[in-house]
Structures are given as structure tokens and as C-alpha cells.
Design a protein around this motif. Structure first.
Motif, PDB file in Angstrom:
ATOM      1  N   PRO A   1       0.728  -1.281  -0.086  1.00 21.27           N
ATOM      2  CA  PRO A   1       0.202   0.105   0.077  1.00 21.27           C
ATOM      3  C   PRO A   1       0.843   1.070  -0.105  1.00 21.27           C
ATOM      4  N   GLN A   2       0.379   2.345  -0.796  1.00 21.04           N
ATOM      5  CA  GLN A   2       1.147   3.491  -0.788  1.00 21.04           C
ATOM      6  C   GLN A   2       1.021   4.192   0.666  1.00 21.04           C
ATOM      7  N   GLU A   3       2.029   5.216   0.883  1.00 25.78           N
ATOM      8  CA  GLU A   3       1.868   6.036   2.050  1.00 25.78           C
ATOM      9  C   GLU A   3       0.821   6.405   2.263  1.00 25.78           C
ATOM     10  N   LEU A   4      -0.153   6.592   3.314  1.00 28.43           N
ATOM     11  CA  LEU A   4      -1.268   7.286   3.641  1.00 28.43           C
ATOM     12  C   LEU A   4      -1.251   8.778   4.355  1.00 28.43           C
ATOM     13  N   PRO A   5      -0.551   9.789   3.781  1.00 30.42           N
ATOM     14  CA  PRO A   5      -0.459  11.045   4.468  1.00 30.42           C
ATOM     15  C   PRO A   5      -1.770  11.481   5.032  1.00 30.42           C
ATOM     16  N   SER A   6      -2.899  11.033   4.902  1.00 35.32           N
ATOM     17  CA  SER A   6      -4.119  11.400   4.962  1.00 35.32           C
ATOM     18  C   SER A   6      -4.601  10.799   6.223  1.00 35.32           C
ATOM     19  N   VAL A   7      -3.886   9.519   6.453  1.00 37.29           N
ATOM     20  CA  VAL A   7      -4.411   8.803   8.046  1.00 37.29           C
ATOM     21  C   VAL A   7      -3.720   9.622   9.057  1.00 37.29           C
ATOM     22  N   ASN A   8      -4.694  10.169   9.919  1.00 39.33           N
ATOM     23  CA  ASN A   8      -4.258  10.989  11.070  1.00 39.33           C
ATOM     24  C   ASN A   8      -4.394  10.335  12.310  1.00 39.33           C
ATOM     25  N   CYS A   9      -4.778   8.905  12.283  1.00 37.71           N
ATOM     26  CA  CYS A   9      -5.006   8.357  13.632  1.00 37.71           C
ATOM     27  C   CYS A   9      -4.750   6.778  13.034  1.00 37.71           C
ATOM     28  N   ALA A  10      -4.043   5.934  13.727  1.00 44.27           N
ATOM     29  CA  ALA A  10      -3.400   4.569  13.449  1.00 44.27           C
ATOM     30  C   ALA A  10      -3.808   3.728  14.619  1.00 44.27           C
ATOM     31  N   SER A  11      -4.644   2.705  14.268  1.00 51.00           N
ATOM     32  CA  SER A  11      -4.984   1.594  15.200  1.00 51.00           C
ATOM     33  C   SER A  11      -3.870   0.403  15.448  1.00 51.00           C
ATOM     34  N   LEU A  12      -3.697   0.199  16.612  1.00 46.63           N
ATOM     35  CA  LEU A  12      -2.686  -0.969  16.892  1.00 46.63           C
ATOM     36  C   LEU A  12      -3.358  -2.032  17.701  1.00 46.63           C
ATOM     37  N   ASN A  13      -3.418  -3.144  17.494  1.00 48.95           N
ATOM     38  CA  ASN A  13      -4.063  -4.183  17.886  1.00 48.95           C
ATOM     39  C   ASN A  13      -3.253  -5.067  19.009  1.00 48.95           C
ATOM     40  N   VAL A  14      -3.525  -4.586  20.280  1.00 52.93           N
ATOM     41  CA  VAL A  14      -2.478  -5.054  21.386  1.00 52.93           C
ATOM     42  C   VAL A  14      -2.716  -6.785  21.689  1.00 52.93           C
ATOM     43  N   LEU A  15      -3.926  -7.122  21.334  1.00 51.16           N
ATOM     44  CA  LEU A  15      -4.230  -8.302  21.493  1.00 51.16           C
ATOM     45  C   LEU A  15      -3.517  -9.211  20.408  1.00 51.16           C
ATOM     46  N   ASN A  16      -3.119  -8.826  19.414  1.00 50.12           N
ATOM     47  CA  ASN A  16      -2.502  -9.585  18.370  1.00 50.12           C
ATOM     48  C   ASN A  16      -0.805  -9.443  18.378  1.00 50.12           C
ATOM     49  N   THR A  17      -0.440  -8.569  19.272  1.00 54.97           N
ATOM     50  CA  THR A  17       0.981  -8.548  19.516  1.00 54.97           C
ATOM     51  C   THR A  17       1.538  -9.482  20.608  1.00 54.97           C
ATOM     52  N   ILE A  18       2.711 -10.156  19.884  1.00 50.92           N
ATOM     53  CA  ILE A  18       3.234 -11.375  20.591  1.00 50.92           C
ATOM     54  C   ILE A  18       3.792 -11.197  22.111  1.00 50.92           C
ATOM     55  N   THR A  19       4.708 -10.010  22.152  1.00 48.02           N
ATOM     56  CA  THR A  19       5.466  -9.750  23.418  1.00 48.02           C
ATOM     57  C   THR A  19       5.161  -8.253  23.684  1.00 48.02           C
ATOM     58  N   VAL A  20       5.461  -8.047  24.925  1.00 43.98           N
ATOM     59  CA  VAL A  20       5.424  -6.771  25.429  1.00 43.98           C
ATOM     60  C   VAL A  20       6.470  -5.935  24.846  1.00 43.98           C
ATOM     61  N   SER A  21       7.589  -6.490  24.601  1.00 47.79           N
ATOM     62  CA  SER A  21       8.773  -5.675  23.847  1.00 47.79           C
ATOM     63  C   SER A  21       8.425  -5.511  22.508  1.00 47.79           C
ATOM     64  N   ASN A  22       7.484  -6.179  21.750  1.00 53.45           N
ATOM     65  CA  ASN A  22       7.328  -6.080  20.452  1.00 53.45           C
ATOM     66  C   ASN A  22       6.084  -4.902  20.221  1.00 53.45           C
ATOM     67  N   LEU A  23       5.324  -4.987  21.498  1.00 47.87           N
ATOM     68  CA  LEU A  23       4.268  -3.768  21.654  1.00 47.87           C
ATOM     69  C   LEU A  23       4.801  -2.752  21.681  1.00 47.87           C
ATOM     70  N   HIS A  24       6.126  -2.429  22.528  1.00 53.73           N
ATOM     71  CA  HIS A  24       6.816  -1.175  22.848  1.00 53.73           C
ATOM     72  C   HIS A  24       7.408  -0.838  21.348  1.00 53.73           C
ATOM     73  N   HIS A  25       8.038  -1.925  20.886  1.00 51.52           N
ATOM     74  CA  HIS A  25       8.795  -1.567  19.454  1.00 51.52           C
ATOM     75  C   HIS A  25       7.755  -0.948  18.333  1.00 51.52           C
ATOM     76  N   LYS A  26       6.458  -1.521  18.248  1.00 54.67           N
ATOM     77  CA  LYS A  26       5.478  -0.889  17.332  1.00 54.67           C
ATOM     78  C   LYS A  26       5.112   0.491  17.480  1.00 54.67           C
ATOM     79  N   THR A  27       4.596   0.606  18.934  1.00 60.46           N
ATOM     80  CA  THR A  27       4.350   1.863  19.472  1.00 60.46           C
ATOM     81  C   THR A  27       5.395   3.022  18.926  1.00 60.46           C
ATOM     82  N   GLU A  28       6.558   2.823  19.213  1.00 62.79           N
ATOM     83  CA  GLU A  28       7.599   3.663  19.143  1.00 62.79           C
ATOM     84  C   GLU A  28       7.865   3.994  17.895  1.00 62.79           C
ATOM     85  N   LYS A  29       7.780   2.836  16.907  1.00 64.21           N
ATOM     86  CA  LYS A  29       7.917   3.069  15.495  1.00 64.21           C
ATOM     87  C   LYS A  29       6.766   3.717  14.738  1.00 64.21           C
ATOM     88  N   LEU A  30       5.856   3.617  15.194  1.00 63.69           N
ATOM     89  CA  LEU A  30       4.622   4.317  14.746  1.00 63.69           C
ATOM     90  C   LEU A  30       4.492   5.903  15.149  1.00 63.69           C
TER      91      LEU A  30
END
Length: 471
Positions: free
Chosen positions: A378-407
Motif C-alpha cells: 500500500p502506498q503511504e497514506l499521509p491522510s491517515v491521522n490516526c492509526a490503530s494498533l491491536n494489542v491482543l495480536n501483539t506477541i510480546t510486550v517488547s514487540n508492542l513497545h517497538h510497534k508503538t515507538e515505530k509508529l
């Protein structure tokens, strides 16, 4: 011969005394006891042994993992799940400190997972300090490659256990920026569901309500609970005691075939509960990926009613103009229809209306390298001004940290929503809500204000007494 004679009783006692002296000196026991006795005499505590216990606890080694116990249970949906109990050595004794439930669903062979994993994983994690979340998660990722739900249960149990042993709230333990003020996410409460949940022709997935962020949040959420109850009263008066079907996350599924009557019903129910239009926000979870037909290049707004992209853009804009308290559209277009996202963003740029990418699209945008070979990026969507992260689908707490910081690194202007509508236990509802606070999410998408989701709401509100402020 004399050198080999057995030691006498007195000689054995002397030998043991010398060993004891060396042992106690090596651990500085004598000076520590002297300090304790001096301090205790000066303090004159009423609970002498309680005072001594606290003193020795302050000198004990940090808690380390001693093992895990896994057992099969059923979650609230009746699916197979595992509950992991985490044990730690505390003050020299192995004690249970926390537990976590992860659902497998389907026909998972939970007995096999328990028999093949429990002992080996206990051995792998043994003597790892429970506060070392990154070390624990790295070992999980290396050793639990096929059973992701099990890895999640152990990782999340470690995080909750470490927070408990540190005597701090979980949101403080998991926070990304320790110096930042804890902000409580605004809750989005599911009221009505359509699409695959309902026999109605309307294909939009879900309608949610939230308090406006500039008002008394707790009071307005209490009124939203009244809205939910009033909706049920309306449906039972119209359809009889059985009312209408209800989803697994508590939303009502009335047979209403068009968008406008749905919004009018919600607005009227809010007015009856004492909520003015500027005190409540409406969120429409479109889930347009399920509405889009690749061959037609169109979206099925209602059963048999197809709309081109420009038509759907106009519909969204007309809805927002008629109902200015529509705060956001979740997944309003197919993930690859970037032109449509941009058109809608341009049309709504002065309306403070959020365009929210779903969790799947968010992952694709953050991790294009994980796409399957041959799949479209998918192309970059600069129009997206809110992103959803699914905590329940994240394997580890460290992975959740990484996703949040990356976003947050991708775009500092992004607000973040997490979906907790499919939680399975009361403890999970509480702990995941605290994680959302600690990670700095702006919104939490919940199910209806009943059952487990009231636990999440209680957690959010109780944390306001710990210097959290609402977004």
C-alpha cells in the motif's frame, strides 16, 4: 591411621562452627544483624517481626523466574485458551506472582502444547530477573516459534508480575517516557453493529460513541451507559422482550438498512440521556475492505447498492456535515485506495474528523518488508491521522513497545487507537487498559458498556486518581 580416625562429636561441632563463621562473614550477616537490632531498638516498632521482615526483604536478592505452570481453560467465547501462571523466587521461596490468559481458538492441541512446552520453557526462563522484560521476550521469540499465544501469555504475565513486585502501577512500569504525565485514553463504546454482524442491508460494521474530550469524562460515560440501556428499551418496545441480537462484544444488531436512521437513533438516544450533541462524539467503523469488490472497483454500501469511490467520499462528507459530532471514520476505504483516502482527508481537513487506519493496514505501512512475496505494497497514506494498533495480536510486550515507538517515529502527528473489544477476562481488561495508558495511546476502542468492558472503564477512571489526565 590416626589421620583417618572419625572425628569426635565435639570436633564435628567445632568444624561446623568454623564453616558457619566463614559463611556468615562472607555474607556480612553479623554487621547486618547488629544494624537491624540498633535500628529496631531506636524505632521501638509495635510489630517487631514485621519490622525485621521488611528489613531482611530489603537485603534479599531481586526476584527471578522460578518456573511457569500452564493449564487449559475456555475463554469467554468458549474457545480453547491457556492460562499461564508465572512463579518467581522471592526471599528464597518460589511463589506465584501473576497469570495471563491467551486464546487459541479453533482446534488447537492445547494438551500437546502443555506437555511439550511447560517444562522446557520453565528451564529456559529460570533465574531470569522478572524485571528484565527484553531478555524474557527475546528468549520467548527464540524458543516459542509456533505457539504465539503461549509466548504472549508468558510475556504479559512477566510484565504484570514485575509491576506488582515493584509495587507500582502497570502503566508506570510499561511507560515509554517515564518523565511524561500519564494520559488516559478516551474510551469508544460500541453501540450498534451491522455488516456481517446483522441481517440488515447496511454494510457499515459498527457505530460507537465517546465523550467529547473537553468535558467531564466520567459523568459523560455514565450518560453513555444510559444511552446503551435506552437503546435496549427502544428495541424491546418495538420487537418484544427478546429485543434484537447482540454481538459477542455487546453491540446491538437492529435491522436498519440505511445510515441516516442509525445516526438519528443515536442522536435521539443521547438527547434522552441528557447528552447534547457537542458533548458526545460518533465514530463509524466502516471496515471498507469487506465492502470493496476488486472486479467492480466499487463499494457495496448496502446489499445490492454499489458506490464508486467519489460517491462514497461524498456520502462521508454529507454525513459529517449533517452530524458535526462525527469524530472519525475507521477504515473508510480499501487499504490500497490511497487516492480515496487523500480526497476525503482534503474535504474534511477543516472538520477535525479523524481518518483511522485499521490494525492490519497500520502493520503493512510500518513493516512493508513483512508482506508476502508478490503482494501489493500500500502506498503511504499521509491522510491517515490516526492509526490503530491491536494489542491482543501483539506477541510480546517488547514487540508492542517497538510497534508503538515505530509508529510515533513515522509521524509525530499520528494519534493512536487500540482495539480492546475482544478481551476475554476481567484481569486482562484491567491490565490491557493500563498498558494503553502507559504507552500513551489516545483512544481505546471497546465493546459495549457491559460485562468485561465496564472493568476496562473502571480501570481508566481509577487511574485518574493517580495523576492521569484524559487526552
Amino acid at each position: 591411621m590416626a589421620a583417618n580416625r572419625p572425628l569426635s562429636k565435639s570436633e564435628l561441632q567445632q568444624k561446623l562452627r568454623r564453616k558457619a563463621v566463614r559463611f556468615f562473614k562472607a555474607h556480612d550477616v553479623e554487621s547486618k544483624l547488629e544494624s537491624l537490632l540498633n535500628e529496631m531498638f531506636a524505632a521501638q516498632p509495635s510489630d517487631v517481626y514485621g519490622y525485621m521482615s521488611e528489613y531482611f526483604h530489603s537485603l534479599s536478592l531481586e526476584p527471578v523466574i522460578s518456573g511457569i505452570k500452564i493449564r487449559e481453560i475456555l475463554d469467554t467465547s468458549g474457545d480453547k485458551a491457556v492460562e499461564v501462571d508465572l512463579y518467581c523466587t522471592i526471599d528464597g521461596v518460589s511463589k506465584k506472582v501473576s497469570s495471563w490468559v491467551s486464546s487459541f481458538g479453533g482446534e488447537a492441541d492445547v494438551e500437546r502444547i502443555i506437555s511439550t512446552t511447560e517444562e522446557s520453557l520453565s528451564h529456559t526462563l529460570k533465574k531470569i530477573p522478572v524485571k528484565n522484560q527484553k531478555d524474557i521476550d527475546q528468549l520467548l521469540e527464540e524458543n516459542v516459534t509456533s505457539d504465539k499465544s503461549l509466548a504472549q501469555a508468558v510475556s504479559y504475565a512477566a510484565a504484570t508480575g514485575a509491576a506488582m513486585l515493584s509495587k507500582i502501577p502497570l502503566y508506570r512500569h510499561i511507560t515509554i517516557k517515564e518523565e511524561a504525565e500519564a494520559l488516559t485514553p478516551l474510551p469508544l463504546l460500541s453501540m450498534l453493529a451491522f455488516g456481517r454482524h446483522s441481517s440488515a442491508k447496511l454494510r457499515f460494521s459498527e457505530f460507537l460513541l465517546s465523550p467529547a474530550s473537553t468535558i467531564d469524562v466520567i459523568e459523560q460515560v455514565q450518560k453513555l451507559i444510559v444511552v446503551y440501556k435506552n437503546l435496549w428499551k427502544t428495541f424491546t418496545e418495538k420487537h418484544g422482550p427478546s429485543g434484537v441480537p447482540i454481538t459477542s462484544f455487546g453491540a446491538y444488531c437492529p435491522v436498519i438498512d440505511k445510515v441516516d436512521p442509525v445516526l438519528e437513533l443515536l442522536q435521539e438516544s443521547c438527547r434522552e440521556a441528557g447528552l447534547q450533541q457537542d458533548h458526545v462524539n460518533i465514530w463509524i467503523n466502516v471496515t471498507a475492505d469487506h465492502m470493496f469488490d476488486q472486479d467492480k472497483g466499487k463499494y457495496e454500501l448496502c446489499t445490492g447498492v454499489w458506490k464508486a469511490t467519489d460517491d462514497l467520499v461524498n456520502i462521508y462528507c454529507d454525513l459529517q456535515q449533517a452530524h458535526p459530532n462525527i469524530k472519525g471514520f475507521i477504515n473508510p476505504f480499501h487499504s490500497h485506495d490511497s487516492t480515496a483516502w487523500q480526497k476525503l482527508a482534503t474535504r474534511l481537513q477543516d472538520q477535525e474528523c479523524l481518518l483511522i487506519s485499521g490494525a492490519d493496514l497500520t502493520d503493512k505501512l510500518m513493516y512493508p518488508e513483512q508482506l508476502e512475496p508478490g503482494s501489493e505494497q500500500p502506498q503511504e497514506l499521509p491522510s491517515v491521522n490516526c492509526a490503530s494498533l491491536n494489542v491482543l495480536n501483539t506477541i510480546t510486550v517488547s514487540n508492542l513497545h517497538h510497534k508503538t515507538e515505530k509508529l510515533k517515529a513515522v509521524s509525530a502527528s499520528h494519534t493512536i487507537m487500540t482495539d480492546l473489544s475482544l478481551i476475554h477476562t476481567h484481569s486482562q481488561a484491567k491490565d490491557l487498559a493500563e498498558m494503553a495508558i502507559g504507552l500513551g495511546y489516545n483512544y481505546i476502542k471497546l465493546g459495549a458498556p457491559r460485562g468485561l468492558h465496564t472493568t476496562t472503564l473502571s480501570t481508566l477512571f481509577n487511574r485518574t486518581s493517580w495523576s492521569c489526565t484524559f487526552q
